[in-house]
Write a protein that holds these residues in place. Structure first.
Motif, PDB file in Angstrom:
ATOM      1  N   ARG A  40     -35.188  -8.760 -13.199  1.00  0.00           N
ATOM      2  CA  ARG A  40     -35.789  -7.487 -12.796  1.00  0.00           C
ATOM      3  C   ARG A  40     -37.220  -7.692 -12.320  1.00  0.00           C
ATOM      4  O   ARG A  40     -37.688  -7.021 -11.398  1.00  0.00           O
ATOM      5  N   ASP A  41     -37.903  -8.626 -12.946  1.00  0.00           N
ATOM      6  CA  ASP A  41     -39.318  -8.809 -12.640  1.00  0.00           C
ATOM      7  C   ASP A  41     -39.588  -9.910 -11.630  1.00  0.00           C
ATOM      8  O   ASP A  41     -40.644  -9.913 -10.995  1.00  0.00           O
ATOM      9  N   ASN A  99     -33.670   1.095 -21.535  1.00  0.00           N
ATOM     10  CA  ASN A  99     -33.691  -0.088 -20.686  1.00  0.00           C
ATOM     11  C   ASN A  99     -32.248  -0.508 -20.374  1.00  0.00           C
ATOM     12  O   ASN A  99     -31.832  -1.622 -20.625  1.00  0.00           O
ATOM     13  N   HIS A 113     -31.810  -4.025 -18.711  1.00  0.00           N
ATOM     14  CA  HIS A 113     -32.319  -3.780 -17.358  1.00  0.00           C
ATOM     15  C   HIS A 113     -33.236  -4.908 -16.893  1.00  0.00           C
ATOM     16  O   HIS A 113     -33.307  -5.213 -15.696  1.00  0.00           O
ATOM     17  N   CYS A 114     -33.928  -5.540 -17.827  1.00  0.00           N
ATOM     18  CA  CYS A 114     -34.869  -6.604 -17.486  1.00  0.00           C
ATOM     19  C   CYS A 114     -34.180  -7.845 -16.934  1.00  0.00           C
ATOM     20  O   CYS A 114     -34.809  -8.636 -16.228  1.00  0.00           O
ATOM     21  N   ASP A 173     -39.793   0.869 -17.087  1.00  0.00           N
ATOM     22  CA  ASP A 173     -38.360   0.852 -17.400  1.00  0.00           C
ATOM     23  C   ASP A 173     -38.082   0.803 -18.904  1.00  0.00           C
ATOM     24  O   ASP A 173     -36.924   0.775 -19.314  1.00  0.00           O
ATOM     25  N   GLY A 199     -37.562  -8.051 -23.905  1.00  0.00           N
ATOM     26  CA  GLY A 199     -36.933  -7.298 -22.824  1.00  0.00           C
ATOM     27  C   GLY A 199     -35.689  -6.566 -23.261  1.00  0.00           C
ATOM     28  O   GLY A 199     -35.413  -6.418 -24.448  1.00  0.00           O
ATOM     29  N   HIS A 208     -44.325  -1.447 -19.126  1.00  0.00           N
ATOM     30  CA  HIS A 208     -43.396  -1.258 -18.016  1.00  0.00           C
ATOM     31  C   HIS A 208     -42.729   0.108 -18.086  1.00  0.00           C
ATOM     32  O   HIS A 208     -42.325   0.570 -19.155  1.00  0.00           O
ATOM     33  N   GLY A 234     -39.687  -4.238 -13.041  1.00  0.00           N
ATOM     34  CA  GLY A 234     -39.612  -3.322 -14.174  1.00  0.00           C
ATOM     35  C   GLY A 234     -40.794  -2.381 -14.265  1.00  0.00           C
ATOM     36  O   GLY A 234     -40.819  -1.491 -15.121  1.00  0.00           O
ATOM     37  N   GLU A 267     -39.847   2.614 -11.203  1.00  0.00           N
ATOM     38  CA  GLU A 267     -38.527   3.255 -11.228  1.00  0.00           C
ATOM     39  C   GLU A 267     -38.405   4.093  -9.967  1.00  0.00           C
ATOM     40  O   GLU A 267     -39.304   4.893  -9.660  1.00  0.00           O
ATOM     41  N   LYS A 297     -36.052   6.653 -16.898  1.00  0.00           N
ATOM     42  CA  LYS A 297     -35.035   6.138 -15.988  1.00  0.00           C
ATOM     43  C   LYS A 297     -34.421   7.260 -15.174  1.00  0.00           C
ATOM     44  O   LYS A 297     -33.985   8.271 -15.721  1.00  0.00           O
ATOM     45  N   TRP A 339     -36.099 -13.499 -16.039  1.00  0.00           N
ATOM     46  CA  TRP A 339     -36.130 -12.036 -16.036  1.00  0.00           C
ATOM     47  C   TRP A 339     -35.986 -11.528 -14.598  1.00  0.00           C
ATOM     48  O   TRP A 339     -36.966 -11.301 -13.896  1.00  0.00           O
TER      49      TRP A 339
END
Length: 343
Positions: free
Chosen positions: A111-112, A284, A335-336, A230, A332, A228, A170, A173, A234, A109
């Motif tokens: 994003r994280d 997301n 975006h994740c 996200d 997820g 999260h 995530g 933002e 957004k 993941w």
């Protein structure tokens, strides 16, 4: 000054360099660039088989669909855990504009758990080195993944500003120096025991922010990320956000989304509502380099997908639907799986 005071002064001068705090990214002029800016490319991490077992193949197919779509617009760098190299080369081989880097990258993941990249006043990049603890120590072996961010940064030659705060990408933002977070996640005791003012100060210092907007919670129930941001809101322009909302007053998310709307508007943001679907979290999505493309997760049900795609399509020149049911099953969305590499 007597000799005793002189010795004390000399001692303080000797130890001062070790006691002085390191300059923060904000103090050095670093900021977190907006997602819609033209950029160098996108980072992704190939799904590791040991994380998913038999469920790997359908999830990987969704993943590859997304990687191929993004690579049509910008360079994609995929980090791959060494045991999964053969599968990655088989599924991603021949994709133009995509580079595979193999090493110790066991969790996918991005994003994280990929570096959150800052840009300095000279255009140089550095990583905000927040800690990762498996979304609150939620799965066995999470300790094996805590070094992924730093490993990617070393691989790419990016310096890292270290922080003791646990924060997934995530969970925040960001646009134009404003960060939006949810207290349900960022202040959860499975991540930190810091008081809110200290957390806020660290976010500002590490990410070059001037404002942090606190929302009560992300969408619920969320046993994976504890809400999260996200999955809820957004930025699509410096002062404009999309926000998931629902008209169903019996939904647990009705008061949460309405409270979020009031809070965001109170901070002067324009809020555009996006209807909350049953089977996918459309918000997301990922904004492509240059800001003209939105890669939006869809579930394949027109009744759920079409209203969201129509709203998002009013703000982007191109909307690319990404069938993402298996990504969603793993907890997820589009975006994740990605993290931008700024110019």
């Amino acid at each position: 000054m007597n000799h005793r005071l002189l010795l004390a002064a000399s001692f303080l001068l000797t130890i001062t360099p070790q006691l002085m705090a390191e300059p923060t990214p904000k103090a050095l002029g670093y900021t977190f660039p907006d997602q819609w800016e033209p950029r160098r490319g996108t980072m992704m991490i190939f799904p590791a088989r040991h994380q998913y077992g038999r469920d790997t193949t359908p999830y990987r197919q969704d993943y590859v669909r997304l990687a191929k779509a993004i690579a049509q617009n910008e360079p994609v760098t995929v980090f791959c855990h060494k045991p999964d190299e053969d599968a990655a080369r088989r599924m991603l081989g021949g994709v133009d504009n995509l580079t595979l880097r193999v090493g110790h990258f066991p969790i996918d993941w991005a994003r994280d758990n990929a570096p959150m990249l800052l840009r300095g006043t000279d255009g140089g990049l550095a990583a905000a080195g927040f800690r990762f603890n498996g979304w609150g120590m939620k799965y066995p072996g999470w300790q094996n993944d805590i070094a992924t961010r730093d490993h990617i940064a070393r691989t790419m030659g990016w310096p890292v500003f270290q922080s003791e705060l646990v924060l997934e990408g995530g969970a925040i933002e960001i646009s134009n120096g404003v960060g939006i977070v949810t207290a349900s996640c960022v202040l959860h005791p499975n991540r930190t025991d810091w008081p809110k003012p200290r957390v806020e100060a660290e976010l500002k210092a590490m990410l070059g922010l001037h404002t942090v907007i606190w929302l009560e919670s992300g969408l619920m129930p969320d046993p994976v990320t504890d809400g999260h941001v996200d999955g809820l809101v957004k930025f699509i322009a410096p002062n404009t956000v999309l926000l998931h909302t629902t008209d169903l007053k019996t939904d647990i998310n009705y008061p949460l989304t309405q409270n979020a709307k009031r809070t965001l508007e109170a901070h002067g943001l324009t809020v555009i509502e996006l209807p909350l679907a049953d089977d996918i979290v459309h918000i997301n999505f990922y904004i492509g380099s240059g800001g003209e493309i939105a890669y939006v997760p869809v579930c394949g049900d027109p009744e759920q997908d079409d209203p969201a795609l129509a709203i998002i399509g009013q703000h982007f020149k191109h909307v690319v639907p990404i069938l993402a049911n298996h990504i969603g099953e793993q907890g997820g969305g589009v975006h994740c799986l990605v993290m931008q590499i700024p110019r």
